[in-house]
Every structure is written in structure tokens, then in C-alpha cells.
Design a protein around this motif. Structure first.
Motif, PDB file in Angstrom:
ATOM      1  N   SER A   8       6.274-100.646  65.818  1.00 39.70           N
ATOM      2  CA  SER A   8       5.572-100.745  64.543  1.00 39.70           C
ATOM      3  C   SER A   8       4.131-100.274  64.599  1.00 39.70           C
ATOM      4  N   SER A   9       3.549-100.264  65.774  1.00 42.19           N
ATOM      5  CA  SER A   9       2.130 -99.923  65.807  1.00 42.19           C
ATOM      6  C   SER A   9       1.963 -98.417  65.913  1.00 42.19           C
ATOM      7  N   ARG A 200      -3.681 -91.093  70.722  1.00 44.66           N
ATOM      8  CA  ARG A 200      -4.185 -92.302  70.078  1.00 44.66           C
ATOM      9  C   ARG A 200      -5.709 -92.286  70.012  1.00 44.66           C
ATOM     10  N   GLU A 207     -10.498 -91.964  62.621  1.00 41.76           N
ATOM     11  CA  GLU A 207     -10.692 -93.158  61.805  1.00 41.76           C
ATOM     12  C   GLU A 207     -12.135 -93.645  61.853  1.00 41.76           C
ATOM     13  N   ASN A 208     -12.694 -93.694  63.063  1.00 41.00           N
ATOM     14  CA  ASN A 208     -14.003 -94.320  63.215  1.00 41.00           C
ATOM     15  C   ASN A 208     -14.579 -93.950  64.591  1.00 41.00           C
ATOM     16  N   ARG A 211     -16.954 -96.507  66.344  1.00 42.07           N
ATOM     17  CA  ARG A 211     -16.251 -97.638  66.940  1.00 42.07           C
ATOM     18  C   ARG A 211     -15.632 -97.227  68.272  1.00 42.07           C
ATOM     19  N   LEU A 215     -16.153 -98.629  72.177  1.00 41.71           N
ATOM     20  CA  LEU A 215     -15.058 -99.133  73.010  1.00 41.71           C
ATOM     21  C   LEU A 215     -15.109 -98.506  74.409  1.00 41.71           C
ATOM     22  N   PHE A 217     -15.036 -94.829  74.754  1.00 33.82           N
ATOM     23  CA  PHE A 217     -14.460 -93.492  74.747  1.00 33.82           C
ATOM     24  C   PHE A 217     -15.544 -92.443  74.519  1.00 33.82           C
TER      25      PHE A 217
ATOM     26  N   SER B 102     -16.265-102.914  61.353  1.00 33.16           N
ATOM     27  CA  SER B 102     -16.042-101.546  61.786  1.00 33.16           C
ATOM     28  C   SER B 102     -14.804-101.509  62.664  1.00 33.16           C
ATOM     29  N   VAL B 103     -13.671-101.288  62.019  1.00 31.97           N
ATOM     30  CA  VAL B 103     -12.412-101.198  62.760  1.00 31.97           C
ATOM     31  C   VAL B 103     -11.736 -99.886  62.375  1.00 31.97           C
ATOM     32  N   LEU B 104     -10.542 -99.643  62.908  1.00 37.15           N
ATOM     33  CA  LEU B 104      -9.810 -98.436  62.544  1.00 37.15           C
ATOM     34  C   LEU B 104      -8.843 -98.818  61.425  1.00 37.15           C
ATOM     35  N   PRO B 105      -9.170 -98.493  60.182  1.00 33.02           N
ATOM     36  CA  PRO B 105      -8.435 -99.049  59.039  1.00 33.02           C
ATOM     37  C   PRO B 105      -6.953 -98.712  59.010  1.00 33.02           C
ATOM     38  N   ARG B 106      -6.582 -97.506  59.448  1.00 33.79           N
ATOM     39  CA  ARG B 106      -5.166 -97.126  59.344  1.00 33.79           C
ATOM     40  C   ARG B 106      -4.385 -97.392  60.631  1.00 33.79           C
ATOM     41  N   PHE B 107      -4.997 -98.152  61.534  1.00 32.75           N
ATOM     42  CA  PHE B 107      -4.293 -98.619  62.719  1.00 32.75           C
ATOM     43  C   PHE B 107      -3.922-100.083  62.485  1.00 32.75           C
ATOM     44  N   SER B 108      -2.807-100.498  63.063  1.00 30.56           N
ATOM     45  CA  SER B 108      -2.453-101.907  62.965  1.00 30.56           C
ATOM     46  C   SER B 108      -3.484-102.715  63.738  1.00 30.56           C
ATOM     47  N   LEU B 110      -2.888-104.790  66.005  1.00 28.74           N
ATOM     48  CA  LEU B 110      -2.536-104.703  67.427  1.00 28.74           C
ATOM     49  C   LEU B 110      -3.071-103.422  68.053  1.00 28.74           C
ATOM     50  N   GLU B 111      -2.901-102.303  67.345  1.00 27.07           N
ATOM     51  CA  GLU B 111      -3.347-101.029  67.928  1.00 27.07           C
ATOM     52  C   GLU B 111      -4.860-100.943  68.028  1.00 27.07           C
ATOM     53  N   LEU B 115      -6.368-100.297  71.760  1.00 22.71           N
ATOM     54  CA  LEU B 115      -7.282 -99.217  72.131  1.00 22.71           C
ATOM     55  C   LEU B 115      -8.418 -99.739  73.003  1.00 22.71           C
ATOM     56  N   GLN B 155       0.951-106.686  63.427  1.00 19.16           N
ATOM     57  CA  GLN B 155       1.605-105.512  62.833  1.00 19.16           C
ATOM     58  C   GLN B 155       0.953-105.046  61.539  1.00 19.16           C
ATOM     59  N   GLU B 170     -12.573-107.996  64.617  1.00 16.41           N
ATOM     60  CA  GLU B 170     -13.777-107.497  65.291  1.00 16.41           C
ATOM     61  C   GLU B 170     -13.971-108.216  66.623  1.00 16.41           C
ATOM     62  N   ILE B 173     -11.238-107.328  69.259  1.00 18.85           N
ATOM     63  CA  ILE B 173     -11.497-106.020  69.870  1.00 18.85           C
ATOM     64  C   ILE B 173     -12.548-106.162  70.961  1.00 18.85           C
TER      65      ILE B 173
END
Ligand SMILES: Nc1ncnc2c1ncn2[C@@H]1O[C@H](COP(=O)(O)OP(=O)(O)OP(=O)(O)O)[C@@H](O)[C@H]1O
Ligand SMILES: [Mg+2]
Lengths: 330, 262
Positions: A8-9, A200, A207-208, A211, A215, A217, B102-108, B110-111, B115, B155, B170, B173
Motif C-alpha cells: 500500500s505504501s 523513492r 514532494e519536498n 524535508r 532527513l 539526503f 513539512s512532510v511528503l504529502p503524497r506519501f503514506s 509509513l513511507e 524514508l 497507510q 513530524e 519522522i
């Protein structure tokens, strides 16, 4: 449990069987085209669909870097042109061996991507578009000034690439399947990459980017590797184009060509990969059909494109989703 | 160590994880950080409080590497990181959260967290194999989600989470990075009473595991959590010390706490 977690992810567009059915259908149709073509104007149809696949290869690379990486490159045609010139220039010196010209075409695209990417990727959004456009135009003018290789007029590729000395691409049908195989390999390579760790990170940076940096990267380096991959595949498309048209010209690198590639991926639906193939086919087939009806085909084509891009977010594939009442892709 | 600093600021710690040395930041003519010197010890939870516009976020941006200071140095775990980019600092063990989510909006969810795990776990220049099928990474990410109370939201796309859940994400992460120092910029910003009480209990559990620099307006949370507090006004540290000492400091009451505590 672990299975559902894992599945799902991911990218929304690849979750359903239907999403897989489409690429399968696309490649099946492309594999069958030569059989259908045998009943009609064979060389015309083969030539047209070969062109579709050649541009689909370039569009796939653009969708990778633009749709997944969020980097709107307006100079993508330069990679195609560079790959084509690699074939043309090497051929002009009497070497047709693809074990030479193919790696050179890929490498030339990759090197150009590395050098220009090092500059472009320091900038963002509209500046990135402008500077990739500028580099594309630079390549265009340089190609036009290559007097020994035809300058503005371009140069003829006298013999299609050979493999170990055998002229395996001379036959149009064989050449068609060679291009199809290339497209298939490129499609699966990109599909693998976008799901990988590297993919990924590339999607995350779209996306960002800030951010992602916090992390840990090094976003710039990841994007540059992505850009180099796109450049190499652009070079492959150029290798195929030079062989398809048996001609190389600076026009391959013009900003209009870059624009067309962007339109193709918008048309097919950004960030789906198979959309790039659909988009390339739609663009070239519409162009061909309208061009056959009227001289002023661009007057119809222009507004049509604007309508599709404005009203069918997600391109033609998104339009199909909506008509069927399914949720659009992300 | 310059012990006049110790005497004046009361700030020097035996074994600091972070040392800010006479940090300055100007935006044109605007002085936003004005000679900040600050140490954070291992395991310490150090709160930075101060009125709106005092320069708290700007300070965190400089520590995390998103803004370059005009002058001064930043020392992290014995390394001068003043000129290091944000990603290198993250690799050294510096994690942060953002005041504005500040997150990755189109990622779940979990993802998003996966990351952060991926970033510290082997190379990401890997072009084969599905990243989302890496069980060790997913396990670590799920553990971090569970820690902030998002165990069953993994999910959901980050964009579809509620505001409170995004604040928790946030945090997840940041802790998934297993950092040596956690910079938290108003983790409770915009959350309701219940939610912020829940976040305080989460932070209490994290305390001791990570050194933390906490910027927060919620004084109940700050006084419940902090080992030491520094008060920032106009980019300058007005006072610094234990919660009790700061609470009693007349300068602090006059400049800031007076209004906040009412
Ligand atoms: N990039 C920038 N350019 C110019 N001025 C800025 C910039 N970033 C912040 N400032 C200014 O610096 C000052 C401090 O801002 P900062 O965001 O650090 O304050 P803060 O203490 O975090 O406030 P708050 O409690 O509202 O979050 C403000 O006056 C702000 O307008
Ligand atoms: Mg702030």
C-alpha cells in the motif's frame, strides 16, 4: 499483514490489476502492428509506429525526470539530438557498428546531462525550465555550426547501424522490433527504478526537497544521477531516431521538439510511465491524421491540446478514468 | 573552555552535544540572531521560549543547516558544522521537526517515516528491488509511528491526516532518524488541549533517549518537560537556567512570562 503493508505504501497508479493491464495491452498492440500493417501501406505504417516508439523512449525518460522527479526539463530534445549526432558523426567516419555507436550515444547523452545538470539543478522551478531551455538551444546552435557534419542542413546516415558487421536493422520489420525491444527494456528499467530506494528518494525530492535534505539526503546528487539516467535514455532515443530517419539534423534539438515531448507526457498523464507511450502515440497519430486533412492542422491541434491538458488532468489516461467514474490518479 | 561564559550565562555543560558560539544572523538590516551562545548537554531537554518573532525558528534553521549564520560557529558532537549542508548534519545525527508541518504529502505516513529510516540505513543509490518491500525498514518505521500513536494510520496519505496527526508524523519522522539531537520547533503548534497533553506524554517518554532542543509556546508543556530553559527576545538570550530559576527571574517575567502565564 506484511503484504498489505508493503503493497500500500506505493504509487497509487500501480496498485490495481487494471493499471498493469494497460501496459500489457500497449505492448501487445505494438507487437501486433507489423502483422496488421502487412494488409495495408506496410512501410508507411511501420515507419509511423517506429517513430511513435522512438519518441516514446524519449518521453519515458522525460516522464521519469519530470513526472517522478518533478524536474520540468525544457531541453530534453538536446539529449535526443546528441544521441542522433553520435550515430551520424561516427557513421560519417565510416563506422556503423552499434557496439560502438550505441554506447557512444548513451554516454554522450549522459555526459551532457551531467554537465548541464550540475548547473541546472542548482536552480528551481521556472528558473530550471529556463536554463534547461537555454542549454537545449545551445546544443541546437552548436549542432547547426558543425560545418563538417552538414551544419544547418544536417547529415545523411548512409547505412543503418550494424551489429558485429551484420546489417540487422536494414529490414524495416526487424528494425521495428529492435525499437520495440528497446522501448520494452526502457519501460521496465524505469518501472523498476521508480519503486527502488533511489526512485523513492527522487519522488520524495519532488514532494519536498527541504524535508529530504533534513532527513540526510543530498538531494542535488540524487537528482543529478536521475538527470544523467534521463540523458542517457534520451541518447538512446536519438540513436534510434537517426537510424529510423537515416538522417540527422539540428532540428532534432530545437525547443519545439522539447516542447512536443512535454506535451506528450502531459497528454498521456504525468508520472505513470505507460502514459508517456500513450502520449507519444496520441501526439504523433493526431498530428499525422490532422496533417492529412488540412494544411492548417496546427490550428485545430493547438486548442485540442489545451483542452486536454486543462480539462483532463492526468492526461488521456485520467480522462478514461473519469469517464469510467473511477478516482483519478494521484 | 572559556569559563567566563560559564559564569555569566550559567550555561556551560560538561559534555555538550551542541554548542552555539556567538551566533549572529541578519536579514538585511534586521538582526534576528544577536550573539547567541548556548550549550546543550547529552540527554538534556533544553527549551527555548520567547515571544513571536524572537528568532526561535531562525535559530533552529541555522542549527539544522537551512540558513547560514552571518557570524559565529555551531559545534555538533565535537565537529564544527557551521559550513556543512543540512543533509550532512542530518547524517551526523541532527534531526528536526518543523513549526509549519513539512512532510511528503503524497506519501503514506509509513513511507514518510520509512524514508527517514532509509536515509540512515545503507545506501539509497540502489536501483533494483522495491523500497517499500524492505521489511527491516518498514518495521523500524512502524515502531516510530507506534511511538507517537499513529500505529494504525501508516497507510493513510500524509495529506489526508488531521492536523494533530500531522504534528505526530513530524515527530515520528524525526525520531525514526535515531538522532543524537532532536530540534523540535513548536511540536504542539495548533493542536488542541487533549492532543497537546498527549504529545507532552510522548515527549516525556522520549526524554533521556535523545537530547532535545524544544521551542514551544505552551508553557505548561515547557515547564513539565524542560531540564533547562533559555528565554530568547530580540534574538538575544535574556536568561537561561532551570525552570524554577527562569520562572522567578524578574527580567523574564517583565519581558515575556508575565503575559504568557496569565
Ligand atoms: N527569510 C527571512 N527573511 C527576512 N526576515 C525573516 C526571514 N525569516 C524570518 N524573518 C524575520 O525574523 C524574525 C524572527 O522570525 P522567526 O520565525 O525566527 O521567529 P520565531 O521566534 O520563530 O517566531 P514564532 O514564535 O512566531 O514562530 C521575524 O521578524 C521574521 O519576520
Ligand atoms: Mg517560529
Amino acid at each position: 499483514m506484511t503484504q498489505t503493508l508493503a503493497a500500500s505504501s506505493v504509487l497509487p497508479s500501480q496498485q490495481t490489476d487494471r493499471a498493469n493491464a494497460l501496459p500489457v495491452a500497449i505492448f501487445l498492440i505494438l507487437a501486433l502492428v507489423p502483422f496488421g500493417a502487412a494488409f495495408g501501406p506496410e512501410s508507411y505504417v511501420l515507419g509511423l509506429f517506429t517513430r511513435v516508439m522512438v519518441f516514446a523512449v524519449a518521453a519515458l525518460a522525460l516522464d521519469f525526470i519530470c513526472g517522478y522527479g518533478g524536474l520540468v526539463s525544457f531541453g530534453h530534445a538536446a539529449f535526443v539530438g546528441i544521441g542522433a549526432y553520435a550515430v551520424g558523426i561516427i557513421g560519417a567516419h565510416g563506422v556503423t557498428e552499434m557496439l560502438v555507436s550505441l554506447p557512444v550515444a548513451l554516454l554522450a547523452g549522459a555526459i551532457f546531462a551531467y554537465l548541464t545538470g550540475t548547473v541546472c539543478l542548482r536552480t528551481k522551478s521556472v528558473y530550471f525550465i529556463m536554463i534547461t531551455l537555454a542549454f537545449g538551444q545551445m546544443a541546437y546552435f552548436i549542432a547547426g555550426s558543425l560545418a563538417p557534419y552538414g551544419g544547418d542542413d544536417g547529415l545523411t546516415v548512409r547505412l543503418r547501424s550494424t551489429l558485429l558487421g551484420f546489417p540487422i536493422l536494414q529490414n524495416d520489420r526487424t528494425f521495428y522490433y529492435f525499437v520495440l525491444l528497446s522501448l520494452l527494456v526502457v519501460y521496465f528499467a524505469f518501472r523498476t527504478i521508480v519503486y527502488s530506494r533511489f526512485g523513492r528518494v527522487l519522488r520524495g525530492a519532488r514532494e519536498n526537497a527541504t524535508r529530504m535534505a533534513t532527513l540526510g539526503f543530498d538531494v542535488f546528487s540524487f537528482q543529478r544521477v536521475g538527470y544523467v539516467i534521463a540523458g542517457a535514455v534520451g541518447g538512446l532515443s536519438g540513436f534510434l531516431l537517426a537510424n529510423a530517419t537515416e538522417f540527422v539534423s539540428p532540428a532534432y534539438m530545437s525547443w519545439q521538439r522539447s516542447g512536443e515531448l512535454i506535451i506528450m507526457i502531459l497528454l498521456g498523464g504525468l508520472g505513470t510511465l505507460h502514459g508517456a507511450i500513450v502520449g507519444a502515440a496520441a501526439y504523433l497519430l493526431i498530428e499525422e491524421t490532422l496533417g492529412g486533412i488540412t494544411e492548417q492542422w496546427k490550428l485545430i491541434f493547438g486548442p485540442l491540446l489545451v483542452l486536454i491538458v486543462l480539462f483532463a488532468r492526468g492526461g488521456l489516461l485520467g480522462l478514461v478514468d473519469r469517464i469510467r467514474g473511477r478516482p483519478g490518479r494521484g | 573552555m572559556d569559563w567566563s561564559t560559564e559564569f555569566v550565562e550559567g550555561l556551560a555543560v560538561a559534555d555538550p552535544v551542541l554548542q552555539l558560539n556567538d551566533l549572529h544572523k541578519n536579514f538585511g538590516g534586521l538582526v534576528v540572531t544577536d550573539g547567541v551562545t548556548l550549550d546543550i548537554g547529552f540527554g538534556e531537554l533544553h527549551a527555548v521560549i520567547g515571544p513571536n518573532g524572537a528568532g526561535k525558528t531562525t535559530l533552529i534553521n541555522q542549527i539544522s543547516g537551512l540558513l547560514a549564520p552571518t557570524a559565529g560557529t555551531i559545534n555538533f558532537r565535537g565537529t564544527d558544522v557551521t559550513d556543512l549542508p543540512a543533509d550532512k548534519r542530518a547524517k551526523l545525527g541532527l534531526a528536526r521537526s518543523f513549526q509549519i508541518t513539512s512532510v511528503l504529502p503524497r506519501f503514506s505516513a509509513l513511507e514518510n517515516v520509512a524514508l527517514a529510516v532509509q536515509a540512515r540505513n545503507q545506501t539509497s543509490y540502489r536501483f533494483f528491488g522495491r523500497a517499500d518491500h524492505e521489511q527491516p525498514v518498514n518495521d523500524a518505521a512502524n515502531a516510530a509511528l507506534a511511538e507517537v500513536g499513529l500505529a494504525d494510520r501508516g497507510q493513510t496519505l500524509a495529506a489526508h491526516l488531521s492536523h494533530g496527526e500531522k504534528r505526530s508524523l513530524e515527530l515520528a519522522i524525526a525520531i525514526a532518524m535515531e538522532p543524537k539531537l532532536l530540534l523540535l520547533d513548536e511540536p504542539m503548534a495548533g493542536t488542541g488541549h487533549e492532543e497537546s497533553a498527549r504529545l507532552v506524554s510522548v515527549l516525556k517518554r522520549l526524554k533521556g533517549r535523545f537530547s532535545m532542543l524544544l521551542v514551544e509556546h505552551d508553557m505548561t508543556a515547557v515547564f513539565a518537560l524542560a531540564d533547562r530553559i533559555s528565554v530568547l527576545t530580540y534574538g538575544r538570550i535574556l536568561a537561561s537556567g532551570t525552570p524554577d530559576a527562569v520562572r522567578a527571574d524578574p527580567r523574564v517575567i517583565a519581558a515575556y512570562l508575565g503575559e504568557e502565564m496569565e
